[in-house]
Design an enzyme around this catalytic site. Structure first.
Site, mmCIF file in Angstrom:
data_model
loop_
_atom_site.group_PDB
_atom_site.id
_atom_site.type_symbol
_atom_site.label_atom_id
_atom_site.label_comp_id
_atom_site.label_asym_id
_atom_site.label_seq_id
_atom_site.Cartn_x
_atom_site.Cartn_y
_atom_site.Cartn_z
ATOM 1 N N GLU A 262 34.931 36.880 33.104
ATOM 2 C CA GLU A 262 35.338 37.015 34.514
ATOM 3 C C GLU A 262 34.216 36.673 35.493
ATOM 4 O OE1 GLU A 262 36.052 39.161 32.119
ATOM 5 O OE2 GLU A 262 38.197 39.619 32.171
ATOM 6 N N PHE B 221 44.142 53.652 30.190
ATOM 7 C CA PHE B 221 43.515 52.547 29.471
ATOM 8 C C PHE B 221 43.195 51.394 30.436
ATOM 9 C CE2 PHE B 221 43.996 48.528 27.012
ATOM 10 C CZ PHE B 221 42.809 48.643 26.299
ATOM 11 N N GLN B 222 42.004 50.902 30.348
ATOM 12 C CA GLN B 222 41.509 49.837 31.219
ATOM 13 C C GLN B 222 41.659 50.169 32.699
ATOM 14 O OE1 GLN B 222 43.020 45.980 29.790
ATOM 15 N NE2 GLN B 222 41.188 45.844 28.491
ATOM 16 N N LYS C 207 50.186 47.522 38.415
ATOM 17 C CA LYS C 207 51.162 46.757 37.656
ATOM 18 C C LYS C 207 52.597 47.000 38.136
ATOM 19 C CE LYS C 207 52.064 45.347 32.896
ATOM 20 N NZ LYS C 207 51.725 45.549 31.477
ATOM 21 N N MET D 2 9.880 31.792 35.997
ATOM 22 C CA MET D 2 9.410 32.466 37.203
ATOM 23 C C MET D 2 8.820 33.828 36.847
ATOM 24 S SD MET D 2 8.969 31.697 40.290
ATOM 25 C CE MET D 2 10.086 30.629 41.182
#
Lengths: 585, 181
Positions: free
Chosen positions: A51, A113-114, A163, A481
């Site tokens: 993502e 969940f999630q 949802k 760096m």
């Protein structure tokens, strides 16, 4: 007004807002939206591999087109993985609309969940965010999200959709002109103040334009107006990392980038100027160095669309809140109409002084016949691609600074880099987004081997969608760096900045069904770069460079602009006067 | 090597005077709006000395937040500008710099005691114009309004008389004169 499900509204709103591509990754809580994406051709979905990659790709898309980038991810880990990209977009003012799935409303707060508190987590890293709890609000929220993302100082907006709301039916309405209740960014600058600015400019003896990403964000017109104003006034101009390309690097009035790794002439001009005209730049700490010694003798004009950028780090004498393009337009008009004549003599002397600083040749480096110098690699890349329709992205670190110093940008929106947040792993996914927006252009990610491994999996995305991005890896096997700072400031104790085990990038490219090239000798560099440019598929170019090279000039933190460190190849003659400098006006 | 040179960031250089300010912020009364305001303060390291919030315009769903904060003039300007750019924020007014303003707090003070302590508490309450809003044989709850220092002195006087607990609203403020914010 049409009846549809929440999920269908999302697709309808995206299409109505002109979104052609959405970058995303499916999951349980966004399945209804994915279902609505199926069997339609209004919006094309690009499946990323992580993502974070989706958000960076959308950033690349947005910054190279000036449009809003769109992202679709699921709840929980989908949303948390997007957080780095959101923060990046907030820091660099990139307009994005990120749609996140959420567990059904009745489960919110239940540790489902999630589930995660997406609006809570993303509140500090978005310009604004929404949790939609009623399908009737969804069309308005979606259209508002695009408006907020793109207007004023642009930024990312998250729309979190449970949802059950995606399944629920409601009436969809198309976007229309509206006035937000409270959010109304000011775009027109105050004319009296612009007049005052023009008077200050006409009276200046050692003026300097200091421009930033705001000019790019303001659109093409702003860059054109900036060019016109710089030409009209004859003043020198420097820019931040984010502002490169707004003014052509080939122009004689261009001093190069300023700041921590900026040129000698840009930083000395900042230090010694008597009038600084900051346009769409925010006096970031990489620019100012030590604040109490920052440009001590100058009056400062600051043009910015965001009032909170003004007087944040540096107190300015005249603040103009407004969109760069609007303000620059007024400035050009008032400058043309003004009867005031700038002090030509003073300006000539100023250019002579700048010529002396330029003669220092602060970007010089010692080249080698044995080993590829990273600066040389970027210079060759530039020479072999200049004049082409090209977009450059970068990762973060030494290679990014060398690219900013040595690749010459002539046009805006051609340079995509993570400036504010400094996100390693930005460049490759950003290149995916850029290439998608410009399928026939050349897109090169100037990368470091450490950075690019952070989001390497997006090579798979590039291959899947036939996006022939070129990943030009400046491979010094160090986090360069970090190594440089350890060398200069931590007694050469290179704690964990060397990568003991690197993949074979050529084989890695092959594993992704992409094209791999390795180059280890300066003599073969040109030929191999040409090969890279010829291949019409994604390329991993492993450019093996000198691991010990440092990036100069450099202002050590906590020091003012006039205490820069130079590489040993820069001209030693302190007061070399060039003919060039003398003739500049 | 000194510390300024080894850090990645420029050193702090400001040595301006810290001032106290009362800000009134008019916001959309929507979920999370208070979190946005508070998150801004904590995220950017600003101080909150007092904060009150309530919906003040029901039809328009607008809430008024009164914040007492501290900072140098440059920080105060930042706070106002940062607040102002939050999407649900309609207006930010600095009541300290914007002319004369009224500031009041309400407190409920519970005191437990018998005999002379009880009488003394009542006498002091009367002197401070605090009202008794609950009483038992051994306790009072006083309601007192006023400027913060007045409430502070009242609470301090109650301490030896059997102070149990105090609940305070924090400061609400409004500008003097006919004009609104």
């Amino acid at each position: 007004m049409t009846d549809m499900t929440g999920a269908e509204m999302v697709i309808a709103a995206l299409a109505d807002q002109g979104v052609e591509h959405i970058f995303g990754y499916p999951g349980g809580a966004v399945l209804p939206i994915y279902d609505a994406l199926f069997n339609q051709d209004r919006v094309s979905h690009i499946l990323v591999r992580h993502e974070q990659g989706a958000v960076h790709a959308a950033e690349g898309y947005a910054r190279s087109t000036g449009k809003v980038g769109a992202v679709l991810v699921t709840s929980g880990p989908g949303a948390t993985n997007a957080v780095t990209g959101l923060t990046d977009a907030l820091c660099d003012s990139v307009p994005l609309v990120v749609i996140t799935g959420q567990v059904p409303t009745h489960l919110i707060g239940n540790d489902a969940f999630q589930e995660c508190d997406t609006v809570g987590i993303t509140r500090p890293c978005t310009k604004y965010n929404y949790l939609v709890k009623n399908v009737a609000d969804l069309p308005r929220v979606l259209h508002e999200a695009f408006h907020i993302a793109a207007s004023g100082r642009p930024g990312p907006v998250v729309v979190d959709i449970p949802k059950d709301i995606q399944f629920a039916k409601g009436a969809y309405s198309r976007p229309r002109e509206f006035q937000h209740r409270g959010y109304r960014p000011k775009t027109k600058g105050d004319l009296d103040k612009i007049k005052e600015a023009v008077d200050m400019m006409a009276a200046a003896q050692r003026p300097l334009f200091y421009t930033g990403g705001g000019v790019i964000n303001s659109g093409r017109a702003a860059s054109d107006l900036l060019r016109e104003l710089v030409k009209l006034t004859g003043f020198p101009i420097t820019s931040t990392l984010m502002g490169l390309g707004a003014f052509p690097a080939a122009d004689r009035q261009w001093l190069g980038m300023l700041g921590m790794h900026g040129t000698w002439e840009a930083n000395w001009s900042m230090h010694d100027c008597d009038l600084m005209i900051a346009v769409g730049a925010r006096f970031d700490d990489r620019i100012t160095g030590r604040l109490d010694a920052f440009s001590p003798g100058s009056k400062k004009i600051h043009i910015d669309i965001d009032p909170s950028s003004i007087n944040k780090n540096v107190k300015v004498d005249l603040a103009i809140v407004g969109d760069c393009a609007h303000v620059l337009e007024d400035m050009v008009r008032l400058w043309r109409a003004s009867a005031l004549v700038p002090d030509k003599k003073a300006l000539e002397a100023w250019w002579t002084q700048i010529g002396k600083w330029r003669a220092k040749n602060s970007l010089a480096y010692r080249n080698s016949n044995e080993i590829i110098k990273p600066q040389y690699a970027i210079q060759r890349l530039y020479e072999l691609t200049k004049g082409r329709d090209i977009y450059i992205t970068t990762e973060v670190g030494q290679h990014q600074m060398w690219a900013a110093q040595l690749y010459q940008f002539q046009e805006p929106n051609r340079w995509m880099t993570s400036g504010g947040l400094g996100t390693m792993g930005y460049g490759l996914p950003a290149a995916v987004g850029v290439q998608l927006a410009h399928p026939n252009s050349l897109v090169v990610d100037i990368a470091g081997e450490a950075s690019v491994l952070m989001t390497m999996q997006e090579m798979s995305t590039a291959v899947q969608y036939d996006l022939p991005i070129k990943v030009f890896i400046i491979n010094n096997r160090y986090m360069g760096m970090v190594r440089q700072w350890q060398e200069l400031l931590h007694g050469g104790r290179y704690a964990h900045s060397y990568t003991e085990a690197l993949p074979d990038f050529v084989k890695l490219a092959e594993a992704y069904h992409a094209h791999g090239i390795r180059c280890e000798h300066p003599g073969e560099l040109d030929e191999k770069i040409r090969e890279m440019l010829k291949v019409n598929k994604p390329v991993l170019f492993d450019c093996v460079v000198d691991p010990a090279e440092n990036c100069f000039p450099m202002i050590p933190s906590g020091r003012p602009h006039n205490e820069m460190l130079l590489g040993d190849a820069a001209t030693r003659v302190e007061d070399a006067v060039t003919e060039e400098g003398k003739v500049m006006v | 090597m000194n510390t300024a040179a080894t850090t990645h960031y420029p050193a702090m250089t400001t040595s301006q005077q810290v001032e106290s300010r009362t800000l009134c912020v008019l916001v959309d009364n929507e979920p999370g709006v208070l979190a946005r305001v508070i998150g801004l303060f904590s995220g950017r390291g600003y101080n909150i000395d007092s904060l009150t919030v309530s919906e003040t315009e029901h039809e328009e769903h607008l809430s008024r937040i009164t914040i007492v904060t501290r900072g140098t003039p440059m920080v105060i300007e930042q706070i106002k500008n940062q607040l102002d750019r939050l999407v649900p924020v309609h207006r930010v007014v600095d009541l300290t710099s914007g002319g004369p303003a009224l500031q009041r707090e309400l407190a409920m003070v519970k005191v437990r005691g018998k005999g002379e302590h009880r009488m003394e508490a009542l006498r002091l309450a009367d002197a401070f114009r605090a009202r008794v809003i609950d009483a038992t044989n051994e306790s009072f709850v006083f309601e007192i309004t006023g400027a913060s220092d007045k409430i502070e002195s009242f609470v301090n006087l109650m301490r030896p008389l059997g102070l149990v607990e105090v609940s305070r609203t924090g400061i609400v403020a409004i500008g003097r004169g006919p004009e609104g914010m």
